[in-house]
Design a protein around this motif. Structure first.
Motif, PDB file in Angstrom:
ATOM      1  N   LYS A  38      -3.901  -6.937  -4.851  1.00 41.05           N
ATOM      2  CA  LYS A  38      -2.933  -6.758  -5.941  1.00 41.05           C
ATOM      3  C   LYS A  38      -2.830  -8.014  -6.828  1.00 41.05           C
ATOM      4  O   LYS A  38      -2.597  -7.903  -8.031  1.00 41.05           O
ATOM      5  CB  LYS A  38      -1.564  -6.433  -5.312  1.00 41.05           C
ATOM      6  CG  LYS A  38      -0.451  -6.159  -6.278  1.00 41.05           C
ATOM      7  CD  LYS A  38      -0.513  -4.747  -6.801  1.00 41.05           C
ATOM      8  CE  LYS A  38       0.581  -4.493  -7.825  1.00 41.05           C
ATOM      9  NZ  LYS A  38       0.347  -3.260  -8.558  1.00 41.05           N
TER      10      LYS A  38
ATOM     11  N   TRP B 110       0.847  -1.210   0.000  1.00 39.77           N
ATOM     12  CA  TRP B 110       0.000   0.000   0.000  1.00 39.77           C
ATOM     13  C   TRP B 110       0.879   1.256   0.000  1.00 39.77           C
ATOM     14  O   TRP B 110       0.641   2.196   0.749  1.00 39.77           O
ATOM     15  CB  TRP B 110      -0.937   0.034   1.212  1.00 39.77           C
ATOM     16  CG  TRP B 110      -2.003  -1.034   1.265  1.00 39.77           C
ATOM     17  CD1 TRP B 110      -2.187  -1.938   2.258  1.00 39.77           C
ATOM     18  CD2 TRP B 110      -3.050  -1.291   0.311  1.00 39.77           C
ATOM     19  NE1 TRP B 110      -3.252  -2.777   1.985  1.00 39.77           N
ATOM     20  CE2 TRP B 110      -3.820  -2.390   0.784  1.00 39.77           C
ATOM     21  CE3 TRP B 110      -3.412  -0.720  -0.918  1.00 39.77           C
ATOM     22  CZ2 TRP B 110      -4.908  -2.907   0.094  1.00 39.77           C
ATOM     23  CZ3 TRP B 110      -4.514  -1.250  -1.602  1.00 39.77           C
ATOM     24  CH2 TRP B 110      -5.245  -2.316  -1.087  1.00 39.77           C
TER      25      TRP B 110
ATOM     26  N   TYR C 255      -3.449  -6.145   1.084  1.00 34.47           N
ATOM     27  CA  TYR C 255      -2.795  -5.624  -0.120  1.00 34.47           C
ATOM     28  C   TYR C 255      -2.549  -6.759  -1.130  1.00 34.47           C
ATOM     29  O   TYR C 255      -2.841  -6.620  -2.324  1.00 34.47           O
ATOM     30  CB  TYR C 255      -1.462  -4.957   0.267  1.00 34.47           C
ATOM     31  CG  TYR C 255      -0.672  -4.524  -0.943  1.00 34.47           C
ATOM     32  CD1 TYR C 255      -1.026  -3.376  -1.646  1.00 34.47           C
ATOM     33  CD2 TYR C 255       0.415  -5.273  -1.390  1.00 34.47           C
ATOM     34  CE1 TYR C 255      -0.314  -2.990  -2.778  1.00 34.47           C
ATOM     35  CE2 TYR C 255       1.136  -4.891  -2.509  1.00 34.47           C
ATOM     36  CZ  TYR C 255       0.767  -3.751  -3.196  1.00 34.47           C
ATOM     37  OH  TYR C 255       1.471  -3.372  -4.321  1.00 34.47           O
TER      38      TYR C 255
END
Ligand SMILES: Cc1cc2nc3c(=O)[nH]c(=O)nc-3n(C[C@H](O)[C@H](O)[C@H](O)COP(=O)(O)OP(=O)(O)OC[C@H]3O[C@@H](n4cnc5c(N)ncnc54)[C@H](O)[C@@H]3O)c2cc1C
Length: 532
Positions: free
Chosen positions: A318, A267, A314
């Motif tokens: 992602k 992040w 995250y």
């Protein structure tokens, strides 16, 4: 990079001087660090192969790169020429860097190449009780040989080719990886013999040239068994070799999922903030930390799992982990605390999106005539099965150590009991470097070698054998509470505390940053441990 002939042409050891009291077995990163730090003892380094570098020379694929940033994988007294280069070094660059280190400190003169240690005999007498093995004083060098080392130089290791040499102290740097493949075991009629295709361990794949690997995999149905870094790299190489007409998909057989990371940024925040600063590591349990800290540590449980969840959120955002059923059930921190976090090679999930890499989950599997059969009965057809199933590093020690020491390599926890990650309390006058891992194994090995030099130089003495055993048990218990994968013997969540303890033994500064702000928020790496 210097060729093997050029390395040999350097002034390397060809005879063992009678004055030498210290033997080092292995010429990888740990063996080189040991040679540098123990230079005052004119050590002899026995290296089985014709070159330095260990796994970086003999256990890599075309695409293998370091997954530690350069400045974190650097000797404290020898910098990378291009240390600010943000790319991860290739295996060839690492070997080049290690040869530069050997040049800089003229380590070649200690190394005997093509010298495989095939046996070790204990000269300390069978009668000694274990508590007296370190002479009861914790002082290792007492002026009498304790070990005899059998070395095969060239040709088959028959008795005729083996020379025996006596030493007071031996440092085992034979490595945790490479050399001895871990092979899965199957019930009768379900193993390699029934399969009509080809089976290869990743170690054998490392021996092939780039052309040979492409030739081997192109147009073949390939199964890669495993889901750690080596398996991931191998699957990507396989998918790349199969691009274009006639290409076949590669299937990864995944038993245990692990968290994978695309880069060292979460992040937008640098990864070191989460685990590599003194403040970050304050949240995690330390071995033998005492009751008060234990209580404090329990209170910090929500913070620890908050950090882990932040990183997991995250990664799940992602990467297409849910799409491919690859989101692990266990917290991220358990992979980090066991040094199992793999950095994803570029293009891995692009290949999955192109259906060139597929994933099959299976807690068990076996061979069939035409491929592999998973525990749910599904058959995956294969022409070629790669076993990226890891290595049996401790077997290298068992192969040479005599009884009863051979049986002590592993304790009931399945780990190697090592005080300060170096000394087995029940194996006298011997040290083991490179068996404890962290985010930078180079740093971990180098600091241990410095500590060892302090021990052999009389800067401090070991505690009693009982105290060392108790300490090791405390460390094992702490690791067991932190991660289910504790057997990997990884210190990454308390590496700063671990280094503190060694600095304290050496009588060096423990807090090594210039001010308290840096002390709390800056990451610790090898540059902080430059010799004072
Ligand atoms: C593919 C791969 C990627 C990795 N990536 C990273 C990374 O990104 N970051 C990181 O920190 N670590 C990484 N590692 C871990 C790596 O193993 C360590 O960083 C480090 O290189 C280990 O060095 P070593 O000297 O302890 O062992 P090794 O490199 O295994 O060296 C051992 C040496 O001992 C010799 N030897 C063994 N037995 C004998 C014998 N009987 N007689 C004489 N010689 C003997 C071997 O020939 C070898 O040269 C990786 C490992 C692998 C395999």
């Amino acid at each position: 990079m210097a060729s093997e002939q050029q390395q040999q042409a350097r002034c390397t050891r060809t005879v063992v001087p009678p004055s030498s009291r210290v033997a080092i077995i292995g010429g990888g990163i740990s063996g080189l660090a040991a040679a540098k730090q123990l230079a005052a003892h004119d050590p002899v380094v026995f290296e089985a192969t014709p070159s330095v570098g260990g796994v970086w020379k003999h256990c890599v694929y075309r695409s293998t790169r370091l997954q530690t940033p350069r400045p974190d994988y650097e000797f404290s007294d020898y910098s990378w020429r291009n240390r600010d280069d943000p790319t991860f070094p290739t295996h060839a660059e690492i070997v080049d860097y290690l040869q530069g280190y050997a040049d800089r400190f003229d380590l070649w003169r200690y190394i005997m190449f093509g010298a495989k240690v095939v046996g070790v005999k204990f000269l300390g007498g069978a009668a000694a009780g274990f508590t007296e093995l370190w002479s009861g004083t914790g002082e290792p060098l007492q002026g009498r040989p304790m070990w005899e080392i059998g070395v095969a130089t060239g040709g088959p290791a028959g008795d005729d080719n083996v020379q025996w040499y006596k030493f007071e102290f031996v440092v085992m740097c034979t490595g945790k990886y490479g050399d001895v493949p871990r092979m899965p075991v199957f019930p009768q009629g379900k193993g390699l013999d029934v399969f009509k295709g080809q089976v290869m361990h990743s170690l054998d794949y490392c021996k092939l040239s780039e052309e040979e690997t492409v030739e081997l995999m192109k147009g073949k149905k390939v199964v890669v068994v495993g889901y750690k870094k080596s398996a991931i790299d191998l699957a990507l190489e396989c998918a790349q070799a199969n691009q274009g007409e006639g290409g076949e998909a590669c299937t990864m057989l995944v038993r245990t999922l692990h968290w994978v990371v695309p880069s060292y940024s979460i992040w937008g925040l640098p990864f070191f903030l989460f685990y590599s600063t003194r403040l970050a590591q304050f949240l995690y349990e330390r071995p033998n930390q005492g009751m008060l800290r234990s209580m404090l540590c329990r209170l910090m449980t929500p913070l620890r799992s908050g950090v882990s969840k932040f990183i997991e959120s995250y990664l799940a955002w992602k990467l297409p982990l849910d799409k491919y059923g690859l989101r692990p059930d266990h917290p991220f921190v358990e992979d980090y605390a066991s040094c199992q976090m793999a950095i994803l090679p570029d293009g891995f999930f692009d290949m999955a999106d192109q259906d060139m890499i597929r994933f099959k989950r299976a807690s068990g599997w076996c061979f069939s005539e035409n491929g592999v059969v998973l525990d749910d009965g599904t058959e995956v057809q294969a022409d070629l099965v790669f076993l990226a199933t890891g290595f049996e590093g401790k077997d290298k020690l068992r192969a040479v150590l005599p009884d009863p020491f051979r049986g002590l390599v592993q304790d009931n926890s399945g780990m190697m009991p090592l005080y300060r990650g170096t000394i087995h309390p029940l194996i006298p006058n011997m040290a083991f470097v490179g068996f404890v891992e962290s985010v930078s194994n180079l740093h971990t090995s180098e600091l241990r070698c410095r500590w060892l030099a302090g021990l052999l130089g009389g800067r401090f003495a070991l505690p009693s054998v009982e105290a060392m055993v108790r300490h090791v048990q405390g460390e094992t218990a702490a690791m067991q509470r932190t991660t289910r994968f504790y057997r990997r013997h990884c210190i990454s969540t308390y590496s700063i505390h671990d280094s503190d303890a060694m600095c304290a033994d050496l009588g060096s500064r423990v807090h090594r940053k210039p001010n308290w702000l840096a002390e709390l928020f800056a990451p610790y790496n090898n540059q902080d441990y430059k010799e004072e």
